[in-house]
Design an enzyme around this catalytic site. Structure first.
Site, PDB file in Angstrom:
ATOM      1  N   GLU A   1      11.257  -3.317   0.666  1.00  6.23           N
ATOM      2  CA  GLU A   1      12.696  -3.399   0.922  1.00  6.23           C
ATOM      3  C   GLU A   1      13.317  -4.623   0.258  1.00  6.23           C
ATOM      4  O   GLU A   1      14.518  -4.639  -0.029  1.00  6.23           O
ATOM      5  CB  GLU A   1      12.956  -3.465   2.434  1.00  6.23           C
ATOM      6  CG  GLU A   1      12.425  -2.277   3.225  1.00  6.23           C
ATOM      7  CD  GLU A   1      10.990  -2.456   3.700  1.00  6.23           C
ATOM      8  OE1 GLU A   1      10.602  -1.718   4.620  1.00  6.23           O
ATOM      9  OE2 GLU A   1      10.255  -3.318   3.149  1.00  6.23           O
TER      10      GLU A   1
ATOM     11  N   CYS B   1      -9.864  10.519  14.071  1.00 10.56           N
ATOM     12  CA  CYS B   1      -9.137  10.861  12.847  1.00 10.56           C
ATOM     13  C   CYS B   1      -9.975  11.754  11.939  1.00 10.56           C
ATOM     14  O   CYS B   1      -9.438  12.643  11.268  1.00 10.56           O
ATOM     15  CB  CYS B   1      -8.709   9.598  12.112  1.00 10.56           C
ATOM     16  SG  CYS B   1      -7.306   8.752  12.875  1.00 10.56           S
TER      17      CYS B   1
ATOM     18  N   CYS C   1      -0.619  -3.419  -1.091  1.00 16.40           N
ATOM     19  CA  CYS C   1      -1.787  -3.619  -1.956  1.00 16.40           C
ATOM     20  C   CYS C   1      -3.083  -3.867  -1.204  1.00 16.40           C
ATOM     21  O   CYS C   1      -4.153  -3.926  -1.812  1.00 16.40           O
ATOM     22  CB  CYS C   1      -1.524  -4.766  -2.926  1.00 16.40           C
ATOM     23  SG  CYS C   1      -1.221  -6.367  -2.128  1.00 16.40           S
ATOM     24  N   GLY C   2      -3.014  -4.024   0.120  1.00 15.60           N
ATOM     25  CA  GLY C   2      -4.233  -4.184   0.901  1.00 15.60           C
ATOM     26  C   GLY C   2      -5.042  -5.388   0.477  1.00 15.60           C
ATOM     27  O   GLY C   2      -4.504  -6.457   0.203  1.00 15.60           O
TER      28      GLY C   2
END
Length: 302
Positions: free
Chosen positions: A132, A284, A81-82
């Site tokens: 997980e 990038c 969710c940053g």
């Protein structure tokens, strides 16, 4: 509902805590220098060329959330969710409950404080927890720019972890469940040939730099891998939406902002970190410009 496929070789998968924190826990103040005010750290969506980065990040979040057919009172899980911009957007404009998962202690602290300022009766929760370890029913799932970390793991299984991921969340969503997966992708061999892509030494050096200095353990999927593992779990891809061209202006805006705040960045993290991040952001941008990398939003339905 029960969770299936959440083990590999009989061993519970572990989230890549150290790898994630090595990047995202640099310093919230450092990231604030060059992200937009919402602190959205993924590819924006420039519907118009004159959009500001903040407007384009809003457009990206709306693009993703609109694909989920959200209804008031639903529970939305945000995986990776940053700094919470998507959760805040979802609560404010779609009137849903939200659960956010992050492995970053800095993001967790930021999001907890942010939720204290959100005026809504809906449930708003953020956890330091990997996908997980999650095992609760939810109505919808969104994940923006986190899937790139899902195959790094703690030395286990690699891309086979996708099998666990898709099966787990297939079983944790209702019959009309939907997932929006937004991830960087790389071309398969045939597409790379069509694009005329080569592997010069400069590219290999930059990839090594990214995996060493920026995202240790990160792995980028091919669209065919998402297809294979999601369909194996029962999901259907309703839409492939490739928006990678938008990452060029996104990365350029980040790099320009960092450069504009050079003195503050060096005061916070030092000259070396500043130089590393400028190289990362500019390099990038070149990768997306030249189509070595793309971004795809996968709309997954049951």
């Amino acid at each position: 509902m029960t969770s299936q496929g959440d083990t590999t070789s009989g061993t519970q998968l572990k989230p890549p805590v150290e790898a994630v924190r090595s990047h995202y826990d640099k310093s919230n103040e450092f990231f604030k220098l060059w992200l937009d005010p919402s602190m959205t750290y993924s590819c924006a969506y420039f519907e118009r060329p004159d959009m500001t980065l903040e407007e384009a990040q809003y457009a990206k979040r709306k693009l993703a959330l609109d694909k989920l057919n959200l209804e008031p009172g639903m529970t939305l899980l945000d995986i990776g969710c940053g700094w919470g911009s998507t959760m805040r957007h979802a609560v404010a404009e779609y009137d849903v409950n939200v659960i956010g998962l992050t492995l970053s202690e800095n993001q967790y602290a930021h999001d907890k404080a942010m939720f204290d300022e959100v005026d809504s009766p809906r449930r708003k929760e953020v956890r330091i927890q990997g996908w997980e370890e999650f095992d609760e029913p939810v109505d919808r799932i969104v994940s923006l720019g986190a899937f790139e970390h899902f195959a790094d793991g703690a030395g286990d299984a690699g891309f086979e972890r996708y099998d666990t991921f898709f099966k787990k969340f297939y079983n944790l969503t209702p019959d009309d469940g939907r997932m929006l997966l937004h991830t960087i992708t790389i071309p398969d061999k045939e597409e790379a040939q069509e694009l005329g892509l080569t592997s010069p030494m400069s590219l290999l050096r930059f990839i090594k730099f990214i995996l060493t200095e920026i995202f240790p353990g990160g792995r980028l999927p091919r669209i065919s891998q998402v297809d294979y593992y999601s369909s194996n779990a029962g999901w259907k891809v309703e839409r492939y939406h490739r928006i990678g061209a938008n990452y060029v202006p996104t990365l350029n805006a980040w790099a320009d902002a960092l450069q504009a705040h050079k003195d503050e960045a060096i005061a916070l993290k030092g000259q070396e970190t500043y130089d590393i991040y400028m190289h990362y952001l500019r390099g990038c941008s070149d990768l997306f410009r030249d189509k070595y990398t793309d971004v795809c939003q996968f709309t997954l339905v049951k």
